[in-house]
Design a protein around this motif. Structure first.
Motif, PDB file in Angstrom:
ATOM      1  N   GLY A  49      67.015  17.422  60.077  1.00  0.00           N
ATOM      2  CA  GLY A  49      68.291  16.905  60.575  1.00  0.00           C
ATOM      3  C   GLY A  49      69.296  16.700  59.462  1.00  0.00           C
ATOM      4  O   GLY A  49      70.477  17.037  59.597  1.00  0.00           O
ATOM      5  N   PHE A  50      68.839  16.153  58.339  1.00  0.00           N
ATOM      6  CA  PHE A  50      69.742  15.978  57.198  1.00  0.00           C
ATOM      7  C   PHE A  50      70.153  17.338  56.633  1.00  0.00           C
ATOM      8  O   PHE A  50      71.314  17.545  56.273  1.00  0.00           O
ATOM      9  CB  PHE A  50      69.098  15.112  56.107  1.00  0.00           C
ATOM     10  CG  PHE A  50      69.154  13.648  56.400  1.00  0.00           C
ATOM     11  CD1 PHE A  50      70.361  12.969  56.409  1.00  0.00           C
ATOM     12  CD2 PHE A  50      68.006  12.938  56.675  1.00  0.00           C
ATOM     13  CE1 PHE A  50      70.424  11.616  56.683  1.00  0.00           C
ATOM     14  CE2 PHE A  50      68.049  11.586  56.947  1.00  0.00           C
ATOM     15  CZ  PHE A  50      69.260  10.924  56.950  1.00  0.00           C
ATOM     16  N   TRP A  51      69.208  18.255  56.551  1.00  0.00           N
ATOM     17  CA  TRP A  51      69.531  19.590  56.050  1.00  0.00           C
ATOM     18  C   TRP A  51      70.573  20.251  56.945  1.00  0.00           C
ATOM     19  O   TRP A  51      71.525  20.866  56.464  1.00  0.00           O
ATOM     20  CB  TRP A  51      68.243  20.422  56.002  1.00  0.00           C
ATOM     21  CG  TRP A  51      68.451  21.830  55.564  1.00  0.00           C
ATOM     22  CD1 TRP A  51      68.569  22.279  54.283  1.00  0.00           C
ATOM     23  CD2 TRP A  51      68.595  22.964  56.416  1.00  0.00           C
ATOM     24  NE1 TRP A  51      68.765  23.648  54.302  1.00  0.00           N
ATOM     25  CE2 TRP A  51      68.793  24.084  55.588  1.00  0.00           C
ATOM     26  CE3 TRP A  51      68.578  23.138  57.792  1.00  0.00           C
ATOM     27  CZ2 TRP A  51      68.965  25.358  56.094  1.00  0.00           C
ATOM     28  CZ3 TRP A  51      68.750  24.413  58.305  1.00  0.00           C
ATOM     29  CH2 TRP A  51      68.933  25.510  57.446  1.00  0.00           C
ATOM     30  N   LEU A  52      70.416  20.103  58.259  1.00  0.00           N
ATOM     31  CA  LEU A  52      71.369  20.673  59.197  1.00  0.00           C
ATOM     32  C   LEU A  52      72.761  20.057  59.019  1.00  0.00           C
ATOM     33  O   LEU A  52      73.773  20.771  59.063  1.00  0.00           O
ATOM     34  CB  LEU A  52      70.879  20.482  60.634  1.00  0.00           C
ATOM     35  CG  LEU A  52      71.728  21.110  61.727  1.00  0.00           C
ATOM     36  CD1 LEU A  52      71.797  22.622  61.554  1.00  0.00           C
ATOM     37  CD2 LEU A  52      71.160  20.745  63.092  1.00  0.00           C
ATOM     38  N   SER A  53      72.821  18.753  58.789  1.00  0.00           N
ATOM     39  CA  SER A  53      74.130  18.113  58.578  1.00  0.00           C
ATOM     40  C   SER A  53      74.802  18.630  57.307  1.00  0.00           C
ATOM     41  O   SER A  53      76.028  18.762  57.261  1.00  0.00           O
ATOM     42  CB  SER A  53      73.995  16.587  58.538  1.00  0.00           C
ATOM     43  OG  SER A  53      73.465  16.150  57.317  1.00  0.00           O
ATOM     44  N   ILE A  54      74.012  18.943  56.296  1.00  0.00           N
ATOM     45  CA  ILE A  54      74.560  19.507  55.055  1.00  0.00           C
ATOM     46  C   ILE A  54      75.139  20.890  55.327  1.00  0.00           C
ATOM     47  O   ILE A  54      76.265  21.203  54.926  1.00  0.00           O
ATOM     48  CB  ILE A  54      73.473  19.580  53.957  1.00  0.00           C
ATOM     49  CG1 ILE A  54      73.022  18.182  53.536  1.00  0.00           C
ATOM     50  CG2 ILE A  54      73.977  20.364  52.748  1.00  0.00           C
ATOM     51  CD1 ILE A  54      71.755  18.172  52.705  1.00  0.00           C
ATOM     52  N   VAL A  55      74.384  21.718  56.022  1.00  0.00           N
ATOM     53  CA  VAL A  55      74.835  23.082  56.330  1.00  0.00           C
ATOM     54  C   VAL A  55      76.107  23.055  57.166  1.00  0.00           C
ATOM     55  O   VAL A  55      77.068  23.791  56.892  1.00  0.00           O
ATOM     56  CB  VAL A  55      73.716  23.874  57.035  1.00  0.00           C
ATOM     57  CG1 VAL A  55      74.231  25.193  57.587  1.00  0.00           C
ATOM     58  CG2 VAL A  55      72.563  24.114  56.077  1.00  0.00           C
ATOM     59  N   GLN A  60      81.777  13.955  51.756  1.00  0.00           N
ATOM     60  CA  GLN A  60      80.953  12.754  51.819  1.00  0.00           C
ATOM     61  C   GLN A  60      79.696  13.020  52.659  1.00  0.00           C
ATOM     62  O   GLN A  60      78.608  12.566  52.320  1.00  0.00           O
ATOM     63  CB  GLN A  60      81.748  11.594  52.406  1.00  0.00           C
ATOM     64  CG  GLN A  60      80.980  10.293  52.435  1.00  0.00           C
ATOM     65  CD  GLN A  60      81.820   9.138  52.951  1.00  0.00           C
ATOM     66  OE1 GLN A  60      83.036   9.238  53.080  1.00  0.00           O
ATOM     67  NE2 GLN A  60      81.171   8.038  53.257  1.00  0.00           N
ATOM     68  N   GLN A  61      79.833  13.772  53.730  1.00  0.00           N
ATOM     69  CA  GLN A  61      78.692  14.103  54.582  1.00  0.00           C
ATOM     70  C   GLN A  61      77.650  14.908  53.804  1.00  0.00           C
ATOM     71  O   GLN A  61      76.453  14.697  53.977  1.00  0.00           O
ATOM     72  CB  GLN A  61      79.155  14.888  55.806  1.00  0.00           C
ATOM     73  CG  GLN A  61      78.044  15.234  56.769  1.00  0.00           C
ATOM     74  CD  GLN A  61      78.564  15.937  58.014  1.00  0.00           C
ATOM     75  OE1 GLN A  61      79.710  15.761  58.408  1.00  0.00           O
ATOM     76  NE2 GLN A  61      77.710  16.735  58.633  1.00  0.00           N
ATOM     77  N   ILE A  62      78.096  15.803  52.966  1.00  0.00           N
ATOM     78  CA  ILE A  62      77.166  16.586  52.146  1.00  0.00           C
ATOM     79  C   ILE A  62      76.388  15.668  51.219  1.00  0.00           C
ATOM     80  O   ILE A  62      75.160  15.753  51.126  1.00  0.00           O
ATOM     81  CB  ILE A  62      77.921  17.679  51.363  1.00  0.00           C
ATOM     82  CG1 ILE A  62      78.448  18.739  52.321  1.00  0.00           C
ATOM     83  CG2 ILE A  62      77.028  18.305  50.292  1.00  0.00           C
ATOM     84  CD1 ILE A  62      79.480  19.677  51.712  1.00  0.00           C
TER      85      ILE A  62
END
Length: 170
Positions: free
Chosen positions: A96-102, A143-145
């Protein structure tokens, strides 16, 4: 070496970092910015880094780890006493965190800057003037990244510290 209680405490602190990062990512996606970027990312880093570092070191020393024998075998990545559901839950949250980064990376249109009182995005050699709303949205993506990266590390720190703390053979 750190005690089992200390490892559990660090696991909980990393868990707080997971919740902090996830909540702020959701807030940013909803268009709210509850904290200044330096505060949001700074708190996430303070909560994440100690537990992640200690988790890596304690697992490395405790299990004398090496590279996994089979990349697709979960047992080669996870200590044997850890329930499969816990490893899968950590993996899903990490994803989920990886997806938010992408998603944040794909939404970036350039580096947001303020030049001579104007909001601009710099992309390669192009400088494009944008509205304040667009500028702030690009800042939110940056900031999200940062929060996504720290959240992913916090998942790892929480998992590693908890795995080592609950191993009563070591």
């Amino acid at each position: 070496m750190i005690t089992h209680r200390g490892l559990l405490g660090l696991s909980l602190i990393c868990g707080v970092a997971v919740v902090w990062s996830a909540a702020l990512i959701v807030a940013l996606a909803a268009g709210a910015r509850p904290f200044h970027s330096a505060v949001a990312v700074g708190v996430a880093a303070l909560l994440t880094v100690p537990g992640f570092a200690i988790g890596i070191l304690s697992n490395r020393r405790g299990y004398r780890t090496r590279a996994p024998r089979k990349l697709w075998d979960l047992a080669s990545w996870v200590p044997p006493h850890v329930p499969v559901w816990a490893a899968l839950l950590a993996g899903v949250i990490f994803f989920g965190f990886w997806l938010s980064i992408v998603l944040a990376f794909t939404a970036l249109d350039g580096k947001p800057e303020v030049r001579d009182g104007r909001y601009v995005l710099q992309d390669s050699n192009r400088v494009i003037e944008v509205s304040r709303v667009t500028y702030e949205r690009q800042m939110d993506h940056e900031q999200q990244i940062s929060l996504g990266v720290l959240g992913a590390f916090a998942v790892g720190g929480s998992f590693l510290c908890a795995a080592r703390a609950t191993d009563h053979d070591g």
